[in-house]
Design a protein around this motif. Sequence first.
Motif, PDB file in Angstrom:
ATOM      1  N   ALA A  98      -1.831 -14.508  -0.741  1.00 55.66           N
ATOM      2  CA  ALA A  98      -2.790 -14.291   0.228  1.00 55.66           C
ATOM      3  C   ALA A  98      -2.683 -13.158   1.769  1.00 55.66           C
ATOM      4  O   ALA A  98      -3.338 -12.555   1.905  1.00 55.66           O
ATOM      5  N   ASP A  99      -1.288 -13.543   1.773  1.00 58.80           N
ATOM      6  CA  ASP A  99      -1.029 -13.231   3.365  1.00 58.80           C
ATOM      7  C   ASP A  99       0.294 -12.320   3.805  1.00 58.80           C
ATOM      8  O   ASP A  99       1.404 -13.518   3.839  1.00 58.80           O
ATOM      9  N   THR A 107      -6.594 -14.490   4.590  1.00 59.02           N
ATOM     10  CA  THR A 107      -6.706 -13.939   3.315  1.00 59.02           C
ATOM     11  C   THR A 107      -7.661 -12.686   2.934  1.00 59.02           C
ATOM     12  O   THR A 107      -8.989 -12.291   2.440  1.00 59.02           O
ATOM     13  N   PRO A 108      -6.896 -11.605   3.467  1.00 57.29           N
ATOM     14  CA  PRO A 108      -7.980 -10.327   3.746  1.00 57.29           C
ATOM     15  C   PRO A 108      -8.659  -9.568   2.285  1.00 57.29           C
ATOM     16  O   PRO A 108      -7.380 -10.024   0.677  1.00 57.29           O
ATOM     17  N   SER A 109      -8.865  -8.904   2.020  1.00 61.43           N
ATOM     18  CA  SER A 109      -9.606  -8.354   0.723  1.00 61.43           C
ATOM     19  C   SER A 109     -10.537  -6.851   1.337  1.00 61.43           C
ATOM     20  O   SER A 109     -10.186  -6.622   2.870  1.00 61.43           O
ATOM     21  N   ARG A 114      -3.587  -5.987   3.953  1.00 59.08           N
ATOM     22  CA  ARG A 114      -4.697  -5.488   5.248  1.00 59.08           C
ATOM     23  C   ARG A 114      -4.157  -5.662   6.583  1.00 59.08           C
ATOM     24  O   ARG A 114      -3.919  -4.997   7.716  1.00 59.08           O
ATOM     25  N   ARG A 143      -9.620 -14.815  -5.770  1.00 55.41           N
ATOM     26  CA  ARG A 143     -10.319 -14.818  -5.175  1.00 55.41           C
ATOM     27  C   ARG A 143     -10.517 -13.351  -3.298  1.00 55.41           C
ATOM     28  O   ARG A 143     -10.422 -13.774  -2.765  1.00 55.41           O
ATOM     29  N   THR A 144      -9.672 -12.431  -3.833  1.00 51.27           N
ATOM     30  CA  THR A 144      -9.434 -11.949  -3.243  1.00 51.27           C
ATOM     31  C   THR A 144      -9.421 -10.518  -4.610  1.00 51.27           C
ATOM     32  O   THR A 144      -9.770 -10.927  -5.558  1.00 51.27           O
ATOM     33  N   TYR A 188      -5.989 -11.528 -10.032  1.00 50.95           N
ATOM     34  CA  TYR A 188      -7.064 -11.352  -8.734  1.00 50.95           C
ATOM     35  C   TYR A 188      -8.395 -12.406  -8.168  1.00 50.95           C
ATOM     36  O   TYR A 188      -8.696 -12.659  -7.346  1.00 50.95           O
ATOM     37  N   GLY A 210      -5.922  -5.086   0.600  1.00 49.78           N
ATOM     38  CA  GLY A 210      -6.328  -6.160  -0.247  1.00 49.78           C
ATOM     39  C   GLY A 210      -5.648  -6.675   0.734  1.00 49.78           C
ATOM     40  O   GLY A 210      -6.097  -7.071   1.834  1.00 49.78           O
ATOM     41  N   THR A 211      -4.935  -7.637  -0.542  1.00 49.34           N
ATOM     42  CA  THR A 211      -3.486  -8.246   0.572  1.00 49.34           C
ATOM     43  C   THR A 211      -2.625  -7.898   1.850  1.00 49.34           C
ATOM     44  O   THR A 211      -2.698  -9.018   2.162  1.00 49.34           O
ATOM     45  N   THR A 264       2.257  -9.566  -3.839  1.00 50.74           N
ATOM     46  CA  THR A 264       1.320 -10.358  -5.280  1.00 50.74           C
ATOM     47  C   THR A 264       1.318 -10.130  -6.311  1.00 50.74           C
ATOM     48  O   THR A 264       2.010 -10.580  -6.387  1.00 50.74           O
TER      49      THR A 264
END
Length: 200
Positions: free
Chosen positions: A104-105, A177-179, A186, A147-148, A143, A183-184, A50
């Motif tokens: 995010a992914d 959109t893991p956090s 995950r 929103r992550t 970030y 973080g991204t 990211t």
Amino acid sequence: MIAAIAGPSAPPVAGFVESAFNPMVYQAVERCLTAGPGDGSRTAMVLASTMGDAATLDLGSRLLVAGQVHNPLLFMQSTANAVLGRLSLEFAITGPLLCLSTVADPAGELLATAELLLEDEELDRIVLIGVELTGTERTTAAYRAFRTGPPTADLAVAIVLDRDDPVPSLPPDIPPTPSGEYGTLRGLVELAARIQGTTS
């Protein structure tokens, strides 16, 4: 499939300074390719991040703004393909080297790219790499806009996917959109852990 995870304790790599980004990528990929050697001419590497090597980029920028002498090692190291080039030389990889920036992914983007690349009959395996640093003030602000969040520690994950392997699906409990702790990364960490669990 082979998977490896590297953290900020990864040993330094000659020619790379200040940041854990490239040493972590190097260690994770080295572990995979050493455990599963193959034909480098039929191998591709794809790295997703990211924020990229924000530590090196920001340090170089601060030196420039302060009017200080710029360290030439801080220039190319701010691009993720620098370490891929080093790895390609050491492991004789002559297939495509790609770097992606995804919000995010990373796991989903890497798996989709692997499927696409494996349609090329000249490739037999893909090294998928996700890497993220804990961040700087600048990336932390970015970030928030996404929103992550960054991982709680510097982290790199590598997975080698062979043509004969089924392209793995992300665990169903991983949101897009893991956090949190990873973080991204995950989803990629979860996938690597499951691969390591089936091969240990």
